[in-house]
Scaffold this active site. Structure first.
Site, short mmCIF file in Angstrom:
data_model
loop_
_atom_site.label_atom_id
_atom_site.label_comp_id
_atom_site.label_asym_id
_atom_site.label_seq_id
_atom_site.Cartn_x
_atom_site.Cartn_y
_atom_site.Cartn_z
N HIS A 173 0.85 -1.19 0.00
CA HIS A 173 0.00 0.00 0.00
C HIS A 173 0.89 1.24 0.00
O HIS A 173 1.99 1.23 0.57
CB HIS A 173 -0.88 0.05 1.26
CG HIS A 173 -2.13 -0.74 1.18
ND1 HIS A 173 -2.71 -1.34 2.28
CD2 HIS A 173 -2.96 -1.02 0.14
CE1 HIS A 173 -3.83 -1.97 1.92
NE2 HIS A 173 -3.99 -1.79 0.62
N CYS A 212 -2.35 2.76 9.13
CA CYS A 212 -3.29 1.70 8.74
C CYS A 212 -4.49 1.67 9.69
O CYS A 212 -5.60 1.34 9.27
CB CYS A 212 -2.60 0.34 8.75
SG CYS A 212 -1.48 0.08 7.35
#
Length: 297
Positions: A196, A290
């Site tokens: 990511h 996150c």
């Protein structure tokens, strides 16, 4: 809609000392000003590592869920102590990765994009986040192509930096640009450990980023160098502890506690690093960012 791209010369792995940087050192670090933020988080009530969908996950490594909850609560209380608003999205049994709330979508200027997850193990999270968005006055919009929310869609000022290569489909970038009305700069990720964008790049304020150059293609690095010539380049040691997975309010930078060299770099730039131990949640491939979905106003 055409996605905004910026051409430039590929960046070197080692940052060159430019006259602008030298001048900044002579003046000393800038004074940074925090801005109160609004976040959404999900408690790791059901967190475990029962499958592996990124290189950090190992199903043979035990997970202490109670410790994960305590570490997460420290992050939550730190945000609130700094004056930020944190709203909670109810965890759902059977969705162990839902603690990584950043992946649930993107909310900016009142416009909400719901995640469309790449792996079926996380697909159920999208409905939970869409419900939360609706309940908080946002109309959830869906993309046809895969997007994993703020995992790959990071707002910097009036621009969105958008990662692709492992989770988010490059074609979703144009959809996000159309929904939000903000220009999107596409950045290709090439190292699966940085699956990511928020594992390879940190937004520190509206004009300042830090990133790990080897995680990006040559073209993506050239774009970053053109847009952010004074970006902080992070070492391999700090990148490999997910040191770039941070949340900043423009002054205070909440970050993995063991990314110590990066902490010194951002302190030298005038920010205030705050180390947070999320070692249990690291086992799932995530850290501070996150766990934090920012609602951009």
């Amino acid at each position: 809609m055409t996605i905004s791209d910026v051409a430039g010369t590929p960046a070197s792995d080692v940052a060159a000392t430019t006259p602008r940087r030298a001048e900044r050192r002579e003046r000393g670090p800038r004074t940074r000003t925090p801005r109160l933020r609004r976040y959404a988080m999900t408690a790791p009530t059901f967190f475990t590592v029962s499958y592996a969908i990124n290189p950090w996950m190992d199903t043979s490594t035990p997970v202490d869920t109670d410790l994960a909850v305590r570490q997460w609560e420290t992050l939550l209380s730190t945000y609130r102590a700094l004056g930020h608003t944190v709203e909670l999205v109810e965890p759902v049994a059977g969705l162990p990765d839902m603690v990584y709330a950043a992946n649930g979508g993107l909310i900016v200027d009142g416009k909400a994009v719901v995640a469309r997850f790449a792996y079926p193990q996380r697909a159920g999270e999208a409905a939970a986040h869409a419900e939360w968005m609706s309940g908080n006055g946002f109309e959830p919009r869906h993309t046809r192509h895969t997007n994993e929310g703020q995992g790959d869609l990071l707002v910097v000022g009036s621009r969105i930096l958008a990662g692709y290569g492992f989770r988010t489909d490059h074609r979703a970038h144009a959809e996000v640009e159309q929904i939000t009305g903000l220009p999107v700069t596409s950045l290709e990720l090439v190292d699966p450990r940085f699956y990511h964008l928020d594992t390879a790049l940190a937004v520190l304020d509206d004009t300042t980023i830090a990133y790990y150059p080897p995680a990006f293609s040559d073209e993506a690095r050239a774009r970053l160098q053109k847009l952010f010539p004074d970006a902080i380049e992070v070492s391999t040691a700090d990148a490999y502890v997910l040191g770039l997975n941070v949340v900043s309010d423009g002054k205070h930078v909440l970050m993995p506690a063991n990314a110590t060299t990066f902490a010194a770099q951002i302190a030298n730039a005038g920010f205030e690093p705050i180390g947070i131990d999320l070692s249990e949640l690291f086992k799932g491939g995530g850290s501070v960012k996150c766990c934090t979905l920012e609602v951009y106003s």
